[in-house]
Design a protein around this motif. Sequence first.
Motif, PDB file in Angstrom:
ATOM      1  N   SER A 103       8.041 -61.061  22.466  1.00 16.47           N
ATOM      2  CA  SER A 103       7.727 -62.470  22.741  1.00 16.47           C
ATOM      3  C   SER A 103       6.226 -62.659  22.965  1.00 16.47           C
ATOM      4  O   SER A 103       5.807 -63.345  23.891  1.00 16.47           O
ATOM      5  CB  SER A 103       8.505 -62.984  23.955  1.00 16.47           C
ATOM      6  OG  SER A 103       9.883 -62.857  23.742  1.00 16.47           O
ATOM      7  N   ALA A 104       5.439 -62.023  22.123  1.00 17.48           N
ATOM      8  CA  ALA A 104       3.979 -62.112  22.215  1.00 17.48           C
ATOM      9  C   ALA A 104       3.412 -62.073  20.795  1.00 17.48           C
ATOM     10  O   ALA A 104       4.092 -61.617  19.871  1.00 17.48           O
ATOM     11  CB  ALA A 104       3.422 -60.956  23.040  1.00 17.48           C
ATOM     12  N   PRO A 105       2.189 -62.523  20.628  1.00 17.73           N
ATOM     13  CA  PRO A 105       1.576 -62.429  19.304  1.00 17.73           C
ATOM     14  C   PRO A 105       1.516 -60.981  18.810  1.00 17.73           C
ATOM     15  O   PRO A 105       1.456 -60.040  19.602  1.00 17.73           O
ATOM     16  CB  PRO A 105       0.162 -62.982  19.523  1.00 17.73           C
ATOM     17  CG  PRO A 105       0.252 -63.810  20.768  1.00 17.73           C
ATOM     18  CD  PRO A 105       1.321 -63.170  21.609  1.00 17.73           C
ATOM     19  N   VAL A 106       1.522 -60.826  17.494  1.00 18.05           N
ATOM     20  CA  VAL A 106       1.534 -59.498  16.878  1.00 18.05           C
ATOM     21  C   VAL A 106       0.365 -58.650  17.358  1.00 18.05           C
ATOM     22  O   VAL A 106       0.543 -57.487  17.737  1.00 18.05           O
ATOM     23  CB  VAL A 106       1.531 -59.617  15.336  1.00 18.05           C
ATOM     24  CG1 VAL A 106       1.368 -58.252  14.684  1.00 18.05           C
ATOM     25  CG2 VAL A 106       2.804 -60.285  14.851  1.00 18.05           C
ATOM     26  N   THR A 107      -0.836 -59.211  17.358  1.00 15.80           N
ATOM     27  CA  THR A 107      -2.005 -58.413  17.747  1.00 15.80           C
ATOM     28  C   THR A 107      -1.914 -57.976  19.208  1.00 15.80           C
ATOM     29  O   THR A 107      -2.271 -56.842  19.547  1.00 15.80           O
ATOM     30  CB  THR A 107      -3.316 -59.185  17.508  1.00 15.80           C
ATOM     31  OG1 THR A 107      -3.239 -60.455  18.166  1.00 15.80           O
ATOM     32  CG2 THR A 107      -3.555 -59.409  16.018  1.00 15.80           C
ATOM     33  N   THR A 108      -1.425 -58.858  20.069  1.00 17.87           N
ATOM     34  CA  THR A 108      -1.254 -58.507  21.483  1.00 17.87           C
ATOM     35  C   THR A 108      -0.233 -57.379  21.618  1.00 17.87           C
ATOM     36  O   THR A 108      -0.456 -56.396  22.335  1.00 17.87           O
ATOM     37  CB  THR A 108      -0.788 -59.732  22.295  1.00 17.87           C
ATOM     38  OG1 THR A 108      -1.768 -60.759  22.169  1.00 17.87           O
ATOM     39  CG2 THR A 108      -0.561 -59.385  23.756  1.00 17.87           C
ATOM     40  N   SER A 109       0.877 -57.516  20.915  1.00 18.34           N
ATOM     41  CA  SER A 109       1.918 -56.489  20.970  1.00 18.34           C
ATOM     42  C   SER A 109       1.400 -55.148  20.455  1.00 18.34           C
ATOM     43  O   SER A 109       1.685 -54.100  21.034  1.00 18.34           O
ATOM     44  CB  SER A 109       3.128 -56.933  20.155  1.00 18.34           C
ATOM     45  OG  SER A 109       3.693 -58.090  20.721  1.00 18.34           O
ATOM     46  N   GLN A 110       0.639 -55.184  19.380  1.00 20.59           N
ATOM     47  CA  GLN A 110       0.104 -53.934  18.841  1.00 20.59           C
ATOM     48  C   GLN A 110      -0.871 -53.273  19.807  1.00 20.59           C
ATOM     49  O   GLN A 110      -0.888 -52.047  19.936  1.00 20.59           O
ATOM     50  CB  GLN A 110      -0.532 -54.177  17.481  1.00 20.59           C
ATOM     51  CG  GLN A 110       0.512 -54.453  16.420  1.00 20.59           C
ATOM     52  CD  GLN A 110      -0.077 -54.836  15.087  1.00 20.59           C
ATOM     53  OE1 GLN A 110      -1.154 -55.420  14.992  1.00 20.59           O
ATOM     54  NE2 GLN A 110       0.653 -54.513  14.027  1.00 20.59           N
ATOM     55  N   ARG A 111      -1.653 -54.076  20.510  1.00 18.65           N
ATOM     56  CA  ARG A 111      -2.548 -53.505  21.528  1.00 18.65           C
ATOM     57  C   ARG A 111      -1.731 -52.848  22.640  1.00 18.65           C
ATOM     58  O   ARG A 111      -2.090 -51.788  23.137  1.00 18.65           O
ATOM     59  CB  ARG A 111      -3.478 -54.576  22.100  1.00 18.65           C
ATOM     60  CG  ARG A 111      -4.670 -54.877  21.223  1.00 18.65           C
ATOM     61  CD  ARG A 111      -5.735 -55.674  21.954  1.00 18.65           C
ATOM     62  NE  ARG A 111      -5.258 -56.939  22.487  1.00 18.65           N
ATOM     63  CZ  ARG A 111      -5.247 -58.095  21.835  1.00 18.65           C
ATOM     64  NH1 ARG A 111      -5.683 -58.154  20.594  1.00 18.65           N
ATOM     65  NH2 ARG A 111      -4.807 -59.186  22.404  1.00 18.65           N
TER      66      ARG A 111
END
Length: 156
Positions: A103-111
């Motif tokens: 439930s977060a943006p892709v870039t945030t999740s990848q970080r």
Amino acid sequence: MPTESIAGLVKDLTTQLSAIAVEFGARADRLHAAPAGTGEAQPATPLDARELAKQLLAQRLARFDHFPAELFHEPAWDMLLALFVAHEERRTMNVKTLVGSASAPVTTSQRWIDHLHKLKLIDRVIDPVDRRRMEISLSDSGYTAVTAYLRRMGAG
């Protein structure tokens, strides 16, 4: 209102909600321990850890039905719970599936995936069939930590 103030308010709200959840859990345990009319205390039947993790994920998602999404940002915890459930169900998760659980943006999740890997809570393995895909799983220490937390929260 400065961003730091909002972040502080959200952190305080999260702490308070957690304390309320623990109190409700304790009250539920007390209700299960002494069924009406028996006068005898019986032990509450604990949930298994997988079911508790699934309930926690469902509860976290249910908040979005009642509150603005920006109040609740814990993609790392969402991912750890999803990985725990996948482990218990003997399923593999790839990055795309894991990102979808956060439930977060892709870039945030990848970080967060990178950070969880640095903390040695998850393992990353390149899919031998499709080298463009990466499989993600809880590391031994990640599994131990999530299991210990779930047991503390009442899982059997």
